[in-house]
Design a protein around this motif. Structure first.
Motif, short mmCIF file in Angstrom:
data_model
loop_
_atom_site.label_atom_id
_atom_site.label_comp_id
_atom_site.label_asym_id
_atom_site.label_seq_id
_atom_site.Cartn_x
_atom_site.Cartn_y
_atom_site.Cartn_z
N ARG A 18 0.83 -1.21 0.00
CA ARG A 18 0.00 0.00 0.00
C ARG A 18 0.86 1.25 0.00
O ARG A 18 1.63 1.50 0.92
CB ARG A 18 -0.89 -0.02 1.24
N CYS A 19 0.73 2.05 -1.06
CA CYS A 19 1.45 3.32 -1.14
C CYS A 19 0.47 4.48 -1.15
O CYS A 19 0.78 5.56 -1.62
CB CYS A 19 2.34 3.37 -2.38
N TRP A 20 -0.72 4.24 -0.62
CA TRP A 20 -1.73 5.31 -0.56
C TRP A 20 -2.52 5.12 0.75
O TRP A 20 -2.72 3.98 1.19
CB TRP A 20 -2.67 5.23 -1.77
N PRO A 21 -2.94 6.19 1.36
CA PRO A 21 -3.64 6.08 2.65
C PRO A 21 -4.97 5.33 2.50
O PRO A 21 -5.60 5.36 1.44
CB PRO A 21 -3.88 7.53 3.06
N ALA A 22 -5.37 4.68 3.55
CA ALA A 22 -6.63 3.92 3.55
C ALA A 22 -7.82 4.87 3.52
O ALA A 22 -7.77 5.98 4.07
CB ALA A 22 -6.69 3.06 4.81
N THR A 23 -8.89 4.44 2.88
CA THR A 23 -10.14 5.20 2.90
C THR A 23 -10.87 4.90 4.22
O THR A 23 -10.52 3.95 4.92
CB THR A 23 -11.05 4.79 1.75
N ASP A 24 -11.88 5.70 4.49
CA ASP A 24 -12.69 5.44 5.68
C ASP A 24 -13.24 4.02 5.64
O ASP A 24 -13.25 3.32 6.67
CB ASP A 24 -13.86 6.43 5.77
N SER A 52 8.61 6.16 5.72
CA SER A 52 9.14 6.05 4.35
C SER A 52 8.21 6.68 3.32
O SER A 52 8.61 6.94 2.20
CB SER A 52 9.37 4.58 3.99
N PHE A 53 6.96 6.92 3.70
CA PHE A 53 5.99 7.50 2.78
C PHE A 53 6.39 8.94 2.44
O PHE A 53 6.07 9.45 1.37
CB PHE A 53 4.59 7.47 3.40
N LEU A 116 -0.86 -0.55 6.34
CA LEU A 116 0.31 0.31 6.53
C LEU A 116 0.76 0.90 5.19
O LEU A 116 1.02 0.18 4.22
CB LEU A 116 1.46 -0.51 7.15
N VAL A 117 0.85 2.20 5.16
CA VAL A 117 1.24 2.92 3.95
C VAL A 117 2.76 3.12 3.97
O VAL A 117 3.29 3.64 4.95
CB VAL A 117 0.55 4.30 3.90
N VAL A 118 3.43 2.69 2.92
CA VAL A 118 4.89 2.80 2.87
C VAL A 118 5.33 3.50 1.58
O VAL A 118 4.56 3.63 0.63
CB VAL A 118 5.57 1.41 2.94
N GLY A 119 6.59 3.94 1.58
CA GLY A 119 7.16 4.53 0.37
C GLY A 119 7.36 3.45 -0.69
O GLY A 119 7.39 2.25 -0.38
N LYS A 120 7.52 3.89 -1.93
CA LYS A 120 7.67 2.96 -3.06
C LYS A 120 8.79 1.94 -2.82
O LYS A 120 8.70 0.78 -3.24
CB LYS A 120 7.98 3.76 -4.34
#
Lengths: 183, 183
Positions: A18-24, A52-53, A116-120
């Motif tokens: 996941r490289c984008w924040p979660a939706t509601d 890292s995001f 968990l949102v992480v960098g590429k």
């Protein structure tokens, strides 16, 4: 317990994707597992952003959550263990509960690796125990903030998810580690 | 601020002189300084019993108070410092506030040395920083328990007695230690 949405935990090695924040909507299963609905979804979203995001991340919430969890677990143990439990015993039990491995296991149980949102650079990698543990702490920091700064909410939710009775109280009941007499 | 009862802090070296628990009346000045009246005076009395006294002592409340103060101070700093404050800065500020010397100074400010109950062997001795710091932590553990397990009471009382603004927020406003940009 019925799982609402989210990926599966069973089977092969989990990888970060996941490289984008979660939706509601994507946060709902986590809220369901916590048994707590956030008034402010943004703070829960922030708790799930690895440094890292590159933008706002969960580092401060991790820092707060670490202290808050330490106090919540201390309080739960203080109340759960009998008055003749030594501080050494209290300390050892707390260490078991707040160490990185326990937090990482808790994170896996909550399915945080899927959110968990992480960098590429981290995409497709297996999450480290440290990454999971930090996200776990950050979620508790977020819960604490969202609940209006009352530690009691953290205690209630934590003790429902991770009952001390399972490990701690049982060990004490067996007479393991209780000192006799005074200091 | 008017002092109600209790000995004086000015002048010579303070020595330990108490080998009996404080009465409710003797606890009043401390409650006045805290700005908090205990529902259960017994827990405050327990917080002031050094382990050398030999019976029930403040060791467990010290253990709890340490964690509770850590969380309360973390929360206060998290809220007081701007969102771009680094976790390193948060950590350093917390270390300044929760170290033994700071706790011992807080204990002296509250006059705990006059209320601390010790064993006969300690009578007439100068209290160590550690003894004072542990009694200080125990008082916060007692306050936390007495207030119905709400950390917010600890936060409110602590921040009124030891305003972060005096040291922490001012330093940040001077641009001291704030990181720029993202992690």
């Amino acid at each position: 317990m019925a799982l609402l949405g989210g990926g599966t935990n069973g089977g092969g090695t989990l990888r970060l994707s996941r490289c984008w924040p979660a939706t509601d909507a994507e946060l709902k299963p986590l809220e369901f597992k916590l048994g707590y609905s956030f008034r402010d979804k943004a703070i829960l979203r922030l708790a799930l952003i690895h440094p890292s995001f590159g933008e706002m991340d969960n580092a401060r919430l991790t820092w707060l959550g670490d202290a808050v969890l330490g106090a919540a677990v201390s309080d739960l143990l203080f109340t759960a263990l009998p008055p003749n439990a030594t501080t050494e015993l209290l300390h050892n039990r707390r260490m078991e509960l707040v160490r990185q491995e326990s937090f990482a296991a808790g994170a896996a149980r909550l399915g945080l690796q899927e959110l968990l949102v992480v960098g590429k650079a981290y995409e497709g990698q297996v999450p480290t125990a440290r990454m999971l543990a930090e996200a776990f702490e950050a979620v508790w920091g977020a819960l604490y903030e969202d609940a209006g700064l009352h530690l009691s909410a953290v205690k209630v939710v934590y003790s429902r998810l991770f009952p001390l009775a399972e490990t701690t109280v049982a060990a004490v009941a067996d007479g393991n580690g209780i000192a006799n007499g005074s200091a």
